[in-house]
Design an enzyme around this catalytic site. Structure first.
Site, PDB file in Angstrom:
ATOM      1  N   GLU A  87      -3.675  -9.687   3.632  1.00 44.03           N
ATOM      2  CA  GLU A  87      -4.429  -9.383   4.858  1.00 44.03           C
ATOM      3  C   GLU A  87      -5.516 -10.411   5.148  1.00 44.03           C
ATOM      4  O   GLU A  87      -5.821 -10.706   6.304  1.00 44.03           O
ATOM      5  CB  GLU A  87      -5.057  -7.988   4.757  1.00 44.03           C
ATOM      6  CG  GLU A  87      -4.077  -6.829   4.892  1.00 44.03           C
ATOM      7  CD  GLU A  87      -3.430  -6.409   3.580  1.00 44.03           C
ATOM      8  OE1 GLU A  87      -3.478  -7.187   2.600  1.00 44.03           O
ATOM      9  OE2 GLU A  87      -2.867  -5.309   3.540  1.00 44.03           O
ATOM     10  N   GLU A 133       0.832  -1.212   0.000  1.00 43.23           N
ATOM     11  CA  GLU A 133       0.000   0.000   0.000  1.00 43.23           C
ATOM     12  C   GLU A 133       0.867   1.263   0.000  1.00 43.23           C
ATOM     13  O   GLU A 133       0.528   2.259  -0.634  1.00 43.23           O
ATOM     14  CB  GLU A 133      -0.965  -0.029   1.184  1.00 43.23           C
ATOM     15  CG  GLU A 133      -2.022  -1.122   0.983  1.00 43.23           C
ATOM     16  CD  GLU A 133      -2.943  -1.278   2.177  1.00 43.23           C
ATOM     17  OE1 GLU A 133      -2.429  -1.593   3.267  1.00 43.23           O
ATOM     18  OE2 GLU A 133      -4.148  -1.058   2.022  1.00 43.23           O
TER      19      GLU A 133
HETATM   20  C1  3H9 Z   1      -1.483  -5.107   6.983  1.00 41.14           C
HETATM   21  O1  3H9 Z   1      -0.500  -4.773   6.388  1.00 41.14           O
HETATM   22  C2  3H9 Z   1      -2.691  -4.244   7.159  1.00 41.14           C
HETATM   23  C3  3H9 Z   1      -2.696  -3.045   6.269  1.00 41.14           C
HETATM   24  O2  3H9 Z   1      -3.317  -3.348   5.031  1.00 41.14           O
HETATM   25  C4  3H9 Z   1      -3.530  -1.929   6.842  1.00 41.14           C
HETATM   26  C5  3H9 Z   1      -3.058  -1.323   8.091  1.00 41.14           C
HETATM   27  C6  3H9 Z   1      -3.856  -0.105   8.474  1.00 41.14           C
HETATM   28  N1  3H9 Z   1       4.442  -7.534  11.821  1.00 41.14           N
HETATM   29  O3  3H9 Z   1       7.931 -15.059   8.703  1.00 41.14           O
HETATM   30  P1  3H9 Z   1       9.289 -14.897   9.270  1.00 41.14           P
HETATM   31  C7  3H9 Z   1       7.939 -11.260  12.321  1.00 41.14           C
HETATM   32  S1  3H9 Z   1      -1.541  -6.632   7.745  1.00 41.14           S
HETATM   33  C8  3H9 Z   1       5.169  -7.901  12.887  1.00 41.14           C
HETATM   34  O4  3H9 Z   1       9.806 -15.966  10.145  1.00 41.14           O
HETATM   35  P2  3H9 Z   1      10.424 -15.051   6.617  1.00 41.14           P
HETATM   36  C9  3H9 Z   1       7.694 -12.733  12.547  1.00 41.14           C
HETATM   37  O5  3H9 Z   1       6.753 -12.945  13.563  1.00 41.14           O
HETATM   38  C10 3H9 Z   1       0.048  -7.368   7.419  1.00 41.14           C
HETATM   39  N2  3H9 Z   1       6.034  -8.919  12.883  1.00 41.14           N
HETATM   40  O6  3H9 Z   1      10.372 -14.558   8.141  1.00 41.14           O
HETATM   41  C11 3H9 Z   1       9.071 -13.206  12.914  1.00 41.14           C
HETATM   42  O7  3H9 Z   1       9.297 -12.865  14.261  1.00 41.14           O
HETATM   43  P3  3H9 Z   1      10.196 -13.765  15.206  1.00 41.14           P
HETATM   44  C12 3H9 Z   1       0.140  -7.948   6.070  1.00 41.14           C
HETATM   45  C13 3H9 Z   1       6.191  -9.589  11.738  1.00 41.14           C
HETATM   46  O8  3H9 Z   1      11.670 -14.468   6.076  1.00 41.14           O
HETATM   47  C14 3H9 Z   1       9.981 -12.351  12.031  1.00 41.14           C
HETATM   48  O9  3H9 Z   1       9.205 -11.195  11.691  1.00 41.14           O
HETATM   49  N3  3H9 Z   1       1.403  -8.592   5.911  1.00 41.14           N
HETATM   50  C15 3H9 Z   1       5.476  -9.263  10.594  1.00 41.14           C
HETATM   51  O10 3H9 Z   1      10.169 -16.509   6.551  1.00 41.14           O
HETATM   52  C16 3H9 Z   1      10.446 -13.025  10.767  1.00 41.14           C
HETATM   53  O11 3H9 Z   1       9.295 -13.509  10.064  1.00 41.14           O
HETATM   54  C17 3H9 Z   1       1.591  -9.915   6.121  1.00 41.14           C
HETATM   55  O12 3H9 Z   1       0.673 -10.629   6.421  1.00 41.14           O
HETATM   56  C18 3H9 Z   1       4.561  -8.194  10.650  1.00 41.14           C
HETATM   57  N4  3H9 Z   1       3.838  -7.793   9.588  1.00 41.14           N
HETATM   58  O13 3H9 Z   1       9.174 -14.368   5.901  1.00 41.14           O
HETATM   59  C19 3H9 Z   1       3.001 -10.438   5.925  1.00 41.14           C
HETATM   60  N5  3H9 Z   1       5.823 -10.117   9.600  1.00 41.14           N
HETATM   61  O14 3H9 Z   1      11.556 -13.768  14.595  1.00 41.14           O
HETATM   62  C20 3H9 Z   1       3.439 -11.262   7.112  1.00 41.14           C
HETATM   63  C21 3H9 Z   1       6.742 -10.948  10.125  1.00 41.14           C
HETATM   64  O15 3H9 Z   1      10.091 -13.127  16.518  1.00 41.14           O
HETATM   65  N6  3H9 Z   1       4.793 -11.699   7.030  1.00 41.14           N
HETATM   66  N7  3H9 Z   1       6.964 -10.630  11.412  1.00 41.14           N
HETATM   67  O16 3H9 Z   1       9.550 -15.138  15.165  1.00 41.14           O
HETATM   68  C22 3H9 Z   1       5.250 -12.660   6.194  1.00 41.14           C
HETATM   69  O17 3H9 Z   1       4.530 -13.172   5.358  1.00 41.14           O
HETATM   70  C23 3H9 Z   1       6.661 -13.120   6.341  1.00 41.14           C
HETATM   71  O18 3H9 Z   1       7.107 -12.715   7.612  1.00 41.14           O
HETATM   72  C24 3H9 Z   1       7.668 -12.571   5.288  1.00 41.14           C
HETATM   73  C25 3H9 Z   1       9.114 -12.989   5.711  1.00 41.14           C
HETATM   74  C26 3H9 Z   1       7.338 -13.182   3.912  1.00 41.14           C
HETATM   75  C27 3H9 Z   1       7.622 -11.075   5.203  1.00 41.14           C
END
Ligand code: 3H9
Length: 707
Positions: free
Chosen positions: A130, A110
């Site tokens: 999301e 976004e």
């Molecule tokens: C959103 O964006 C809403 C908006 O539209 C509107 C808002 C108003 N936040 O997965 P990993 C942590 S909703 C906080 O193992 P990878 C994760 O818990 C969001 N923490 O790494 C982990 O922590 P820990 C939409 C986050 O390399 C560490 O980072 N976005 C977030 O295998 C490493 O993560 C998503 O749904 C976060 N957003 O994969 C994307 N993301 O080390 C969610 C991760 O303590 N994320 N953490 O266990 C992912 O899909 C994967 O993390 C990503 C990296 C592909 C980015």
């Protein structure tokens, strides 16, 4: 020169005429309050600098921006909000460029859509995932994506939650250019920004793109809504996404944004959001186990599987798909031929579905080595035994492994119930013996219970977690007991199901209540799919150990005695005429149930779906609490992940222990106590549950791993 920014997570530098804003918020550059504040301030600074002609946003690390900071949801909001930041970026009076490397997800995309020009590096991935968190894009994504890619494509993109690669994003219109240069994001972005400056490229705002020819009609939207409701029954946010997309077609941009905001808040407040985000973190937490603190994994360059049945073949395929060379051992040529055919069948199925090619199968199978000679296991780094579920048979296999395998090889058993301490004790190297409990079909099911016997060495446990990662499994650490985490708890709520069936609920009423709760299938359908003979064999094995005072329901035995083992025999709890995959209720099964009730003098009573689920969940949670107290599961979240990935528990409820917290532990305990009046032996409240209720605590309070 670096410029002051109120947030350490965002820095700004001027490179010639380009104002470069860098986000640096490890590990994934989530849009925390600090990042939002920093971005807002940096845009304002860049806009007012007289010698700045354009702004470039880049990020440090391998992710552009993973989205909103999920940990902030449910807490009081801290300004500036992400929609405000995005609007501020878009409103900038100088062209804003983003250079995307790695993942630009959710709020991260976004931010990019609010910029005026988007460059993607070859490895970039963009997505609006999301929906997987019970949310919808909430910072303009539902209004900007349709303007760039068309409403229909945008709706499908947001409903699937699946990211797309750089080239696909370019073709969809989400990015303007994909660079094939090997430059880092900063250099590639600077080159693009300078090129735009040289061209005198104007500010270009997505909000101003007119939705003149909506690519989706309202009737198509409502078809999509119906389809979505069918595919994700009971889910809240998918339909909200469609409402917002509809607004992008029908309303002016700002009104669309306001509606998106309202709908997004509704999603944030929904219990589904809380459940799905719990699942997101829980599935990452499960790998944090005590053994990981001090030990390094052993190297695994080759793997062997003993047994070529459905399970052994599935495990072999999972290992082959992870890129490992795999030896399959069977006791004789015929059994081995069956094992090889089982492996080939899995790949042929994938070819038939168009998922892989013949060439891929052939290339994969060059790493597959069938054998009937134990000596061929001598070089294997890790061996997984998947033979007949019998303790003596397994012990004999492990004795042989002990004499044939090299020192330091990991020796794993795929047993679902048996005592792994006893199996380990059959060898002279119990430190190398561990349980790897795969779920069928092993190449598809994500759950892997890593069962840790008393004498295993920590580096073997860590090796198992590493293997799970390579196989793309979700590993859960379990202790040794009959059934480990999953099957032990399953046995308990299956008993509750049996009691309800004998007391008046039909198998079909039970299945229907369980499906309405959000499971894809009810317990009787699952039995029919897996084969009723499996549970029957277990019941016979346990018969001698059964407490004679415990209530025992024989309905399933009566069905199995007729040879009705479910789908594979054409009937079980249901009828499957002509190999049908969906069963039909069977009046003869209802007659068997009636006979059993009559035989025991039970007058059937009615069970509304709500009561069925209260009993089902009370049994599950009560046994879950016992599993925790016994140290079989490390934390409640490990039980949650086990049930989400191995037993079809509805993800939007977060898992059974999380669900219990939402219902309130005192309510669950009150139910158990009430049910105990009918059957005090079965419904014995777990002391841990009683203690938590007495202390006013919940299961979440036990989710931190104590050191
Ligand atoms: C959103 O964006 C809403 C908006 O539209 C509107 C808002 C108003 N936040 O997965 P990993 C942590 S909703 C906080 O193992 P990878 C994760 O818990 C969001 N923490 O790494 C982990 O922590 P820990 C939409 C986050 O390399 C560490 O980072 N976005 C977030 O295998 C490493 O993560 C998503 O749904 C976060 N957003 O994969 C994307 N993301 O080390 C969610 C991760 O303590 N994320 N953490 O266990 C992912 O899909 C994967 O993390 C990503 C990296 C592909 C980015």
């Amino acid at each position: 020169m670096e410029h002051d920014n109120p947030s350490p997570a965002v820095t700004s530098h001027r490179y010639g005429r380009v104002w470069v804003i860098t986000v640096n918020n490890p590990p994934v550059n989530a849009l925390s309050a600090a990042v939002r504040l920093g971005l807002f301030a940096a845009i304002e600074q860049g806009e007012v600098q007289p010698d700045v002609g354009a702004v470039l946003i880049v990020s440090e690390g391998k992710t552009f921006i993973a989205g909103a900071d999920i940990r902030e949801f449910g807490k009081p909001p801290v300004p500036p909000s992400l929609p405000d930041v995005c609007n501020r970026i878009e409103a900038c009076t100088k062209p804003v460029v983003v250079a995307l490397q790695g993942a630009a997800l959710g709020g991260g995309l976004e931010v990019a859509l609010s910029a005026h020009y988007r460059l993607a590096l070859p490895g970039a991935k963009v997505g609006l995932p999301e929906v997987d968190l019970g949310l919808m894009p909430g910072a303009g994504g539902t209004q900007r994506a349709p303007r760039l890619m068309g409403a229909k494509a945008a709706a499908e993109f947001m409903l699937s939650g699946k990211p797309m690669g750089a080239q696909a994003a370019f073709e969809a219109g989400l990015v303007d250019r994909v660079t094939d240069s090997r430059l880092a994001a900063l250099d590639a972005g600077l080159a693009y920004a300078n090129e735009l400056l040289a061209q005198g490229a104007p500010v270009r705002r997505v909000r101003n793109i007119a939705m003149t020819k909506p690519e989706i009609s309202l009737s198509e939207l409502s078809d999509l809504a119906q389809d979505t409701a069918k595919k994700s029954p009971g889910l809240y946010s998918p339909l909200k996404i469609l409402e917002a997309v509809r607004a992008s077609v029908e309303l002016p941009f700002d009104e669309g944004l306001s509606l998106e905001r309202r709908l997004f808040r509704g999603c944030i407040d929904s219990p589904q959001r809380a459940g799905l985000i719990h699942a997101f973190f829980a599935e990452r937490e499960v790998s944090k186990v005590p053994e990981a603190r001090g030990a390094a994994p052993r190297a695994v360059a080759s793997l062997a599987v003993i047994g070529g049945g459905t399970m052994g073949a599935g495990i072999a395929v999972a290992a082959l798909d992870a890129g490992l060379p795999v030896t399959m051992l069977e006791r004789d040529g015929d059994s081995l031929a069956r094992g090889v055919a089982n492996v080939a069948k899995v790949y042929d199925g994938l070819i038939a579905k168009g998922r892989i090619t013949e060439a891929h199968k052939a290339a994969t199978l060059t790493r597959f080595r069938p054998s009937t000679d134990f000596a061929d296991l001598a070089a294997a780094d890790l061996v997984i035994e998947a033979v007949f579920e019998d303790l003596e048979v397994k012990k004999a296999v492990f004795r042989q492994l002990d004499s044939e395998c090299k020192a330091g090889a990991v020796l794993a058993t795929n047993t679902s119930y048996l005592d792994i301490d006893a199996i380990a004790a059959a060898t002279r190297r119990p430190q190398d013996v561990i349980g790897l409990h795969f779920f069928s079909p092993a190449n598809i099911m994500k759950l892997l219970e890593i069962v840790v016997p008393a004498r295993v060495s920590p580096d073997v446990v860590v090796t198992a977690f590493e293997l799970a990662k390579r196989m793309k499994k979700v590993p859960v650490r379990a202790g040794v007991c009959d059934g480990f985490i999953g099957n032990r708890i399953l046995a308990s709520y299956k008993q509750a199901v049996d009691y309800m069936m004998e007391d008046g609920a039909s198998p079909y009423e039970i299945d229907s209540a369980v499906r309405a709760f959000g499971y894809p299938m009810g317990p009787c359908q699952v039995t029919d799919l897996a084969g009723g003979d499996i549970g029957w064999a277990t019941r016979k094995r346990r018969a001698a150990a059964r407490d004679p005072k415990a209530r025992y329901v024989e309905i399933a035995d009566r069905i199995c005695e007729r040879g009705w083992f479910g789908q594979k025999t054409g009937r079980g709890f249901y009828l499957y005429p002509q190999g049908a995959r969906t069963g039909q209720p069977d009046p003869e099964v209802l007659a068997i149930v009636d006979d059993e009730r009559n035989r025991k003098g039970i007058t059937p009573r009615s069970f509304p779906p709500e009561e069925i689920m209260r009993r089902y969940m009370a049994a599950m949670v009560n046994e879950g609490a016992k599993v925790l107290a016994d140290g079989i599961a490390l934390r409640p979240l490990d039980i949650d992940v086990t049930f989400l990935y191995g037993y079809g528990f509805p993800r939007f409820r977060g898992g059974p222990m999380r669900y219990a917290d939402t219902v309130g532990l005192s309510n669950i305990l009150a139910d158990i106590r009430a049910f105990a009046e009918e059957d005090p032996l079965f419904w014995q409240p777990a002391p841990l549950l009683e203690a938590l209720v007495a202390e006013g605590q919940d299961f979440a309070s036990l989710n931190q791993l104590r050191s």
